[in-house]
Design an enzyme around this catalytic site. Structure first.
Site, mmCIF file in Angstrom:
data_model
loop_
_atom_site.group_PDB
_atom_site.id
_atom_site.type_symbol
_atom_site.label_atom_id
_atom_site.label_comp_id
_atom_site.label_asym_id
_atom_site.label_seq_id
_atom_site.Cartn_x
_atom_site.Cartn_y
_atom_site.Cartn_z
ATOM 1 N NE ARG A 1 -7.015 55.288 -32.724
ATOM 2 C CZ ARG A 1 -6.140 55.925 -33.515
ATOM 3 N NH1 ARG A 1 -6.202 57.224 -33.683
ATOM 4 N NH2 ARG A 1 -5.195 55.241 -34.134
ATOM 5 C CD GLN B 1 0.564 52.821 -44.255
ATOM 6 O OE1 GLN B 1 -0.174 53.744 -44.577
ATOM 7 N NE2 GLN B 1 0.467 51.621 -44.784
ATOM 8 C CG HIS C 1 1.641 57.245 -40.437
ATOM 9 N ND1 HIS C 1 0.643 56.541 -41.084
ATOM 10 C CD2 HIS C 1 2.302 57.920 -41.416
ATOM 11 C CE1 HIS C 1 0.693 56.796 -42.385
ATOM 12 N NE2 HIS C 1 1.695 57.620 -42.609
HETATM 13 C C1 BJW Z 1 -6.546 43.211 -43.647
HETATM 14 C C2 BJW Z 1 -7.003 42.485 -42.554
HETATM 15 C C3 BJW Z 1 -6.330 41.278 -42.247
HETATM 16 C C4 BJW Z 1 -8.215 44.281 -42.726
HETATM 17 N N1 BJW Z 1 -5.299 40.887 -43.004
HETATM 18 N N2 BJW Z 1 -5.548 42.792 -44.407
HETATM 19 C C5 BJW Z 1 -0.221 62.233 -52.844
HETATM 20 C C6 BJW Z 1 -1.448 62.078 -53.455
HETATM 21 C C7 BJW Z 1 -2.644 62.404 -52.781
HETATM 22 C C8 BJW Z 1 -2.612 62.887 -51.474
HETATM 23 C C9 BJW Z 1 -1.400 63.040 -50.883
HETATM 24 C C10 BJW Z 1 -0.224 62.717 -51.552
HETATM 25 N N3 BJW Z 1 0.819 62.951 -50.712
HETATM 26 C C11 BJW Z 1 0.321 63.391 -49.532
HETATM 27 C C12 BJW Z 1 -1.022 63.469 -49.609
HETATM 28 C C13 BJW Z 1 -1.947 63.902 -48.515
HETATM 29 C C14 BJW Z 1 -2.210 62.837 -47.491
HETATM 30 C C15 BJW Z 1 -2.838 61.605 -48.176
HETATM 31 O O1 BJW Z 1 -2.211 60.621 -48.455
HETATM 32 N N4 BJW Z 1 -4.139 61.675 -48.399
HETATM 33 C C16 BJW Z 1 -4.852 60.564 -49.035
HETATM 34 C C17 BJW Z 1 -5.868 59.975 -48.052
HETATM 35 C C18 BJW Z 1 -5.493 61.049 -50.292
HETATM 36 N N5 BJW Z 1 -0.983 62.455 -46.812
HETATM 37 C C19 BJW Z 1 -0.521 63.154 -45.780
HETATM 38 O O2 BJW Z 1 -1.083 64.171 -45.397
HETATM 39 C C20 BJW Z 1 0.761 62.677 -45.150
HETATM 40 N N6 BJW Z 1 1.663 63.788 -45.069
HETATM 41 C C21 BJW Z 1 2.393 64.201 -46.104
HETATM 42 O O3 BJW Z 1 2.481 63.569 -47.128
HETATM 43 O O4 BJW Z 1 3.042 65.405 -45.883
HETATM 44 C C22 BJW Z 1 3.454 66.137 -47.016
HETATM 45 C C23 BJW Z 1 2.196 66.635 -47.761
HETATM 46 C C24 BJW Z 1 1.127 67.123 -47.053
HETATM 47 C C25 BJW Z 1 -0.021 67.575 -47.726
HETATM 48 C C26 BJW Z 1 -0.098 67.499 -49.114
HETATM 49 C C27 BJW Z 1 0.995 66.985 -49.825
HETATM 50 C C28 BJW Z 1 2.156 66.553 -49.136
HETATM 51 C C29 BJW Z 1 0.509 62.229 -43.704
HETATM 52 C C30 BJW Z 1 -0.369 61.044 -43.627
HETATM 53 C C31 BJW Z 1 -0.656 60.740 -42.151
HETATM 54 C C32 BJW Z 1 -1.665 59.616 -41.973
HETATM 55 N N7 BJW Z 1 -2.077 59.618 -40.597
HETATM 56 C C33 BJW Z 1 -2.961 58.544 -40.141
HETATM 57 C C34 BJW Z 1 -3.300 58.782 -38.656
HETATM 58 C C35 BJW Z 1 -2.106 58.399 -37.760
HETATM 59 C C36 BJW Z 1 -2.383 58.678 -36.329
HETATM 60 C C37 BJW Z 1 -3.524 57.889 -35.759
HETATM 61 O O5 BJW Z 1 -3.521 56.647 -35.793
HETATM 62 O O6 BJW Z 1 -4.429 58.503 -35.235
HETATM 63 O O7 BJW Z 1 -2.319 57.281 -40.316
HETATM 64 S S1 BJW Z 1 -4.469 58.401 -41.114
HETATM 65 C C38 BJW Z 1 -4.504 56.649 -41.089
HETATM 66 O O8 BJW Z 1 -4.309 56.135 -42.426
HETATM 67 C C39 BJW Z 1 -3.290 56.203 -40.261
HETATM 68 C C40 BJW Z 1 -2.816 55.018 -41.036
HETATM 69 O O9 BJW Z 1 -1.469 54.740 -40.718
HETATM 70 C C41 BJW Z 1 -3.056 55.431 -42.462
HETATM 71 C C42 BJW Z 1 -3.152 54.271 -43.415
HETATM 72 O O10 BJW Z 1 -4.220 53.432 -43.059
HETATM 73 P P1 BJW Z 1 -4.083 51.858 -43.307
HETATM 74 O O11 BJW Z 1 -3.037 51.305 -42.454
HETATM 75 O O12 BJW Z 1 -3.969 51.613 -44.760
HETATM 76 O O13 BJW Z 1 -5.491 51.344 -42.698
HETATM 77 P P2 BJW Z 1 -6.898 51.195 -43.414
HETATM 78 O O14 BJW Z 1 -7.899 51.050 -42.341
HETATM 79 O O15 BJW Z 1 -7.114 52.259 -44.408
HETATM 80 O O16 BJW Z 1 -6.780 49.839 -44.222
HETATM 81 C C43 BJW Z 1 -6.707 48.583 -43.589
HETATM 82 C C44 BJW Z 1 -6.518 47.553 -44.671
HETATM 83 O O17 BJW Z 1 -6.322 46.295 -44.045
HETATM 84 C C45 BJW Z 1 -7.740 47.409 -45.605
HETATM 85 O O18 BJW Z 1 -7.269 47.420 -46.939
HETATM 86 C C46 BJW Z 1 -8.310 46.040 -45.239
HETATM 87 O O19 BJW Z 1 -8.853 45.365 -46.362
HETATM 88 C C47 BJW Z 1 -7.095 45.321 -44.719
HETATM 89 N N8 BJW Z 1 -7.331 44.250 -43.728
HETATM 90 N N9 BJW Z 1 -8.065 43.081 -41.994
HETATM 91 C C48 BJW Z 1 -4.934 41.596 -44.067
HETATM 92 N N10 BJW Z 1 -6.715 40.463 -41.192
#
Ligand code: BJW
Length: 271
Positions: free
Chosen positions: A84, A128, A146
């Site tokens: 990446r 993020q 992140h």
């Molecule tokens: C366009 C476009 C264009 C395309 N123009 N738009 C509460 C409820 C449920 C679960 C949890 C909660 N609190 C915590 C959790 C657990 C978990 C979580 O959220 N899980 C869910 C998936 C259910 N969260 C965590 O574990 C977090 N830690 C935490 O909260 O600690 C305390 C805790 C832990 C455990 C339990 C409870 C509390 C940490 C989250 C870390 C996320 N890490 C990643 C990887 C980073 C490193 C790497 O890059 O390798 O971060 S995962 C990945 O997802 C990355 C991103 O930053 C993140 C979000 O993704 P994003 O940016 O939204 O991308 P996409 O691909 O999903 O979406 C792209 C969007 O763009 C789409 O909508 C397209 O339509 C759009 N698009 N082209 C405009 N041109």
């Protein structure tokens, strides 16, 4: 038209009026906060996570983006990050990054330009994304929820290596890289699923939800705590808007959902 077809249709449309409404809120706002996700970098060629071309189509997050995955097979996880890093190194910031950087530098359109720049008129940017394209576009004060793919830290958190350091080598050699302080394994300084976000960084993001306008751009709005920030902003009285090419869980709760590409919509808001 079925509900699904109507939703699909709605997901691809925005009106000139939508743009005018959002532009007007942005012009009259003192504090604007923008939170971005992978979609903002899509036009630069950086892969998103979800969606038809997303990384999670090919790779399972639990195999690559969790502490357990790294403990099981650091070599595989590092190879994925090295791959990446090579892709991202070849990408440039796009029009969305540029507009956001200019606003954060204080060049945000306003209703009465004769008022000049006002130190109270601020734009805060939370991302993020780990690609650092906002940094390369020159965004000051960026809040990186992140982490950064261009930073690494000591896995064992040795005294000197716990704080992330920059490592922009492409290709990475050796891979996995080692901590220069203790010689142990280094890890990407990013936040994996199940890991807590840096406390001070999250606090800064929550503070930034005290704003007049909160924009959530190019994120699927499903990863917490980032996905909760727009709700926090709305509960604190902000006008909230989403810019995304498709509908997300945030679409029905924001004041205005604009379904279009960030790199096309943001320049329109400058006009
Ligand atoms: C366009 C476009 C264009 C395309 N123009 N738009 C509460 C409820 C449920 C679960 C949890 C909660 N609190 C915590 C959790 C657990 C978990 C979580 O959220 N899980 C869910 C998936 C259910 N969260 C965590 O574990 C977090 N830690 C935490 O909260 O600690 C305390 C805790 C832990 C455990 C339990 C409870 C509390 C940490 C989250 C870390 C996320 N890490 C990643 C990887 C980073 C490193 C790497 O890059 O390798 O971060 S995962 C990945 O997802 C990355 C991103 O930053 C993140 C979000 O993704 P994003 O940016 O939204 O991308 P996409 O691909 O999903 O979406 C792209 C969007 O763009 C789409 O909508 C397209 O339509 C759009 N698009 N082209 C405009 N041109």
């Amino acid at each position: 038209m079925t509900d699904a077809a109507r939703a699909d249709d709605a997901a691809r449309t925005f009106t000139v009026r939508d743009i005018a409404v959002l532009a007007s809120h942005i012009k009259s706002a003192r504090r604007v906060t923008i939170m971005t996700g992978a979609g903002v970098s899509a036009a630069s060629g950086v892969a998103t996570f979800r969606g038809p071309q997303g990384l999670w189509r090919e790779f399972r997050p639990e195999d690559l983006a969790t502490p357990d995955a790294f403990a099981r097979d650091p070599q595989v996880v590092w190879e994925w990050y090295a791959w990446r890093r090579e892709q991202i190194a070849a990408c440039q910031p796009n029009a969305a990054h540029e507009v956001i950087a200019n606003w954060a530098k204080g060049v945000r359109p306003q209703n009465d330009p004769s008022m000049g720049s006002d130190h109270l008129r601020r734009t805060f940017v939370i991302t993020q994304n780990v690609d650092d394209l906002h940094v390369r576009a020159g965004t000051p004060g960026l809040i990186r929820l992140h982490g950064s793919i261009w930073e690494v830290s000591c896995l064992a958190r040795c005294a000197a290596g716990a704080r992330p350091w920059r490592d922009e080598r492409v290709p990475l050699s050796p891979c996995p890289p080692l901590c220069p302080h203790c010689g142990g394994l280094a890890r990407p300084a990013v936040v994996w699923f199940g890991e807590s976000l840096d406390r001070a960084t999250l606090d800064a993001a929550v503070q930034a939800t005290a704003c007049d306008v909160f924009l959530t751009i190019g994120t699927s709005s499903i990863v917490y705590p980032a996905a909760g920030l727009v709700h926090e902003a709305r509960s604190r009285g902000a006008f909230t808007a989403e810019i995304n090419v498709e509908a997300t869980p945030a679409s029905s709760t924001v004041d205005l959902a604009i379904h279009g590409a960030a790199e096309q919509i943001l320049p329109l808001l400058n006009e």
